[in-house]
Each structure stands twice: as C-alpha cells, then as structure tokens.
Design an enzyme around this catalytic site. Structure first.
Site, PDB file in Angstrom:
ATOM      1  N   ASN A 150     -67.588  10.378-122.223  1.00  0.00           N
ATOM      2  CA  ASN A 150     -68.968  10.870-122.273  1.00  0.00           C
ATOM      3  C   ASN A 150     -69.897   9.662-122.197  1.00  0.00           C
ATOM      4  O   ASN A 150     -70.012   8.911-123.166  1.00  0.00           O
ATOM      5  CB  ASN A 150     -69.172  11.649-123.584  1.00  0.00           C
ATOM      6  CG  ASN A 150     -70.612  12.081-123.783  1.00  0.00           C
ATOM      7  OD1 ASN A 150     -71.425  12.011-122.874  1.00  0.00           O
ATOM      8  ND2 ASN A 150     -70.921  12.530-124.993  1.00  0.00           N
ATOM      9  N   HIS A 181     -72.253  19.599-127.845  1.00  0.00           N
ATOM     10  CA  HIS A 181     -72.069  18.274-128.459  1.00  0.00           C
ATOM     11  C   HIS A 181     -72.958  18.175-129.704  1.00  0.00           C
ATOM     12  O   HIS A 181     -74.072  18.707-129.726  1.00  0.00           O
ATOM     13  CB  HIS A 181     -72.432  17.182-127.448  1.00  0.00           C
ATOM     14  CG  HIS A 181     -72.019  15.824-127.894  1.00  0.00           C
ATOM     15  ND1 HIS A 181     -72.748  15.093-128.800  1.00  0.00           N
ATOM     16  CD2 HIS A 181     -70.938  15.074-127.581  1.00  0.00           C
ATOM     17  CE1 HIS A 181     -72.134  13.949-129.021  1.00  0.00           C
ATOM     18  NE2 HIS A 181     -71.027  13.908-128.296  1.00  0.00           N
ATOM     19  N   GLU A 212     -74.760  15.904-130.824  1.00  0.00           N
ATOM     20  CA  GLU A 212     -76.095  15.337-130.593  1.00  0.00           C
ATOM     21  C   GLU A 212     -77.044  16.422-130.077  1.00  0.00           C
ATOM     22  O   GLU A 212     -78.224  16.431-130.397  1.00  0.00           O
ATOM     23  CB  GLU A 212     -76.004  14.157-129.603  1.00  0.00           C
ATOM     24  CG  GLU A 212     -75.409  12.938-130.297  1.00  0.00           C
ATOM     25  CD  GLU A 212     -74.698  11.961-129.381  1.00  0.00           C
ATOM     26  OE1 GLU A 212     -74.857  12.042-128.150  1.00  0.00           O
ATOM     27  OE2 GLU A 212     -73.962  11.108-129.922  1.00  0.00           O
ATOM     28  N   GLU A 266     -65.017  17.092-133.170  1.00  0.00           N
ATOM     29  CA  GLU A 266     -65.730  15.829-133.323  1.00  0.00           C
ATOM     30  C   GLU A 266     -66.477  15.832-134.654  1.00  0.00           C
ATOM     31  O   GLU A 266     -67.612  16.332-134.733  1.00  0.00           O
ATOM     32  CB  GLU A 266     -66.742  15.654-132.188  1.00  0.00           C
ATOM     33  CG  GLU A 266     -66.122  15.613-130.814  1.00  0.00           C
ATOM     34  CD  GLU A 266     -66.984  14.811-129.849  1.00  0.00           C
ATOM     35  OE1 GLU A 266     -66.475  13.826-129.319  1.00  0.00           O
ATOM     36  OE2 GLU A 266     -68.161  15.155-129.666  1.00  0.00           O
ATOM     37  N   SER A 305     -65.521   7.907-132.445  1.00  0.00           N
ATOM     38  CA  SER A 305     -65.138   6.491-132.515  1.00  0.00           C
ATOM     39  C   SER A 305     -63.699   6.235-132.071  1.00  0.00           C
ATOM     40  O   SER A 305     -63.012   5.370-132.635  1.00  0.00           O
ATOM     41  CB  SER A 305     -65.402   5.935-133.918  1.00  0.00           C
ATOM     42  OG  SER A 305     -66.788   6.017-134.216  1.00  0.00           O
TER      43      SER A 305
HETATM   44  C1  PEP Z   1     -68.969  11.451-128.224  1.00  0.00           C
HETATM   45  O1  PEP Z   1     -70.008  11.111-127.709  1.00  0.00           O
HETATM   46  O2  PEP Z   1     -68.524  12.599-128.026  1.00  0.00           O
HETATM   47  C2  PEP Z   1     -68.275  10.501-129.092  1.00  0.00           C
HETATM   48  C3  PEP Z   1     -67.179  10.885-129.694  1.00  0.00           C
HETATM   49  O3  PEP Z   1     -68.836   9.246-129.214  1.00  0.00           O
HETATM   50  P1  PEP Z   1     -68.115   7.937-129.851  1.00  0.00           P
HETATM   51  O4  PEP Z   1     -66.753   7.838-129.203  1.00  0.00           O
HETATM   52  O5  PEP Z   1     -69.005   6.800-129.459  1.00  0.00           O
HETATM   53  O6  PEP Z   1     -68.015   8.146-131.309  1.00  0.00           O
END
Ligand code: PEP
Length: 251
Positions: free
Chosen positions: A8, A94, A96, A166, A212
């Site tokens: 992503n 997501h 965000e 997530e 992460s």
């Molecule tokens: C994401 O954007 O779905 C995500 C998991 O970001 P990161 O790997 O930077 O935590």
C-alpha cells in the site's frame, strides 16, 4: 492457496516515481510461485503503473473506491473506472479511511458490494484500536466489522475477498503484533467465516496481516497457520525491503 503480499503506497510517490519504482519491481522482483504480489499506488499513478505491470506477475490495486457506479460525486472514483485503469484489487475499509475520513461499517459494506459487482477483488481491512485492545474488546470489534462489512455480500462473491487484519495500533508505528497475537485474531476470523459460510469456503479465504510488517518480521508472521499474506505500508515503499518481504522463508 497462494499467499498474497500487497504493498500500500498510500499518498506517496509522484507518477514518475511510481513508474520508475514499478519498473524496478518488474525487473528485479523474483516472485516464488506460491505467492501473489499486488501494489496499490495513488490514483494518479494507476494507469501509468498498469502499463508498466502489463505482462508481469505483479497485480494492481487501488487504495479506495466509491460505492456508486457514477454520478455527481466530486473527487470520487468508481469501481468501473478502476477496472478500466487496470486494477484487479482494491483496498476497502483501511483504518486510515475509517479514522480520518469517517468511513463507517455501513459505507464499507456498500463499497465492498460495488467493487465485487464490477469484478474488483477487495482487500477488506479490519482491526481494533489500542483502546479497544486494552479494554479487552478486540474480538468484539473484529466481529462487528466483519459482520457489518459482509452482511450484504452474496455467497458466490465471498471467495473474491481477502480480509486484512490490521490492528490500528500497529499501523505505521513500528509496533507489530506478535505472530501469536496475530494468529489468535486470524484464527478467530477464520472460525467466524466458517460459521457463516462453511468450512470449505472459510478455509480458502486469505486472511492477511498488516501493521509494521518488514523484512525482519515477515517470516515469523507467515509461519502462523492462519496468516495467508501481508498488507504492507511503509516497507513496501522501498524496493529492497519489499523484495525481501516477497521472498520470505517460513521458519
Ligand atoms: C498499511 O498501510 O496498511 C500498513 C499496514 O502500514 P505499515 O506497514 O506502514 O504499518
């Protein structure tokens, strides 16, 4: 089952940067046959990256989709437009978008339906906040998000969805869920899917972990029974680390 490794790119990379980066991935990325690799650039770069990926094994995803097919929705992009631009996948729900753009479970459900109706495969994101985890509500939150998100989806479409667990507290923070913490939630999701759709279908659905993920933790995460891939943010913006993630070796 092929594992799914999706990058992503969020709101990073200009069209030119995305094009060069995609060219590098096509030239350098060695994808083992048991894996599927997807990248999700920002909207302006989709067509350019689609042209670079054509004929390669890397698939294209969008990061968002509107729930209507067309209309006076300034600033929005429909599922049909994404298909036209060359997308096979779309990230839906997501954290965000839930937190910063007010996306509700009901809207996410409509987005899932709209994507599936046009043949786009959703990567449907769920996950609890730190506050929810600390009050012991992780599984309740996940149950609600999955039930609401999938409530209007036809049985025949379920197999085209990948679910991404997530935990919000792990996204972009450098704090990864331990493989055991992730597996606990993945197994719970698998059981919920089994109750709703039966053992066979639930066993075929890919449940990705995101939060992460990097080249140092991917192998341990992917060694868990119910982790079938990863949704990678920050570490997918660097060709070296994304390549290491794609080449993970189970431990
Ligand atoms: C994401 O954007 O779905 C995500 C998991 O970001 P990161 O790997 O930077 O935590």
């Amino acid at each position: 089952m092929q594992s799914l490794l999706a990058g992503n790119w969020k709101m990073f990379k200009t069209v030119r940067e995305a094009e060069l980066f995609a060219r590098g991935l096509v030239a350098e990325l060695d994808i083992p046959p048991d894996r599927e690799v997807v990248v999700a650039p920002a909207f302006p770069a989709l067509c350019t990256v689609a042209a670079v990926l054509r004929g390669s094994a890397i698939k294209l995803a969008a990061q968002n989709v509107h729930d209507q097919a067309q209309g006076a929705f300034t600033g929005e992009v429909s599922a049909g437009m994404l298909i036209d631009a060359g997308c096979e996948y779309v990230i839906v729900g997501h954290s965000e978008r839930r937190a910063l753009f007010g996306e509700t479970d009901a809207l996410i459900s409509r987005k899932l339906s709209a994507a599936l109706a046009r043949g786009l495969k959703p990567i449907f994101c769920v996950g609890e906040t730190l506050a929810a985890r600390e009050r012991g509500a992780t599984l309740t939150v996940i149950t609600g998000q999955i039930k609401e998100g999938l409530k209007n989806i036809d049985l025949g479409d379920i197999g085209n969805i990948a679910i991404a667990y997530e935990p919000v507290w792990a996204i972009g923070t450098g704090k990864t869920a331990t493989p055991e913490q992730a597996q606990e939630v993945h197994a719970f999701i698998r059981n919920a899917l089994q109750d709703a759709y039966g053992k066979e279908l639930a066993g075929e659905l890919r449940i990705l972990y995101g939060g992460s993920v990097n080249s140092g933790n991917i192998a341990n995460l992917m060694s868990e029974k119910d982790i079938n891939g990863a949704l990678v943010g920050g570490a997918s913006l660097d060709a070296g680390s994304f390549s290491e993630i794609v080449k993970y070796k189970e431990v």
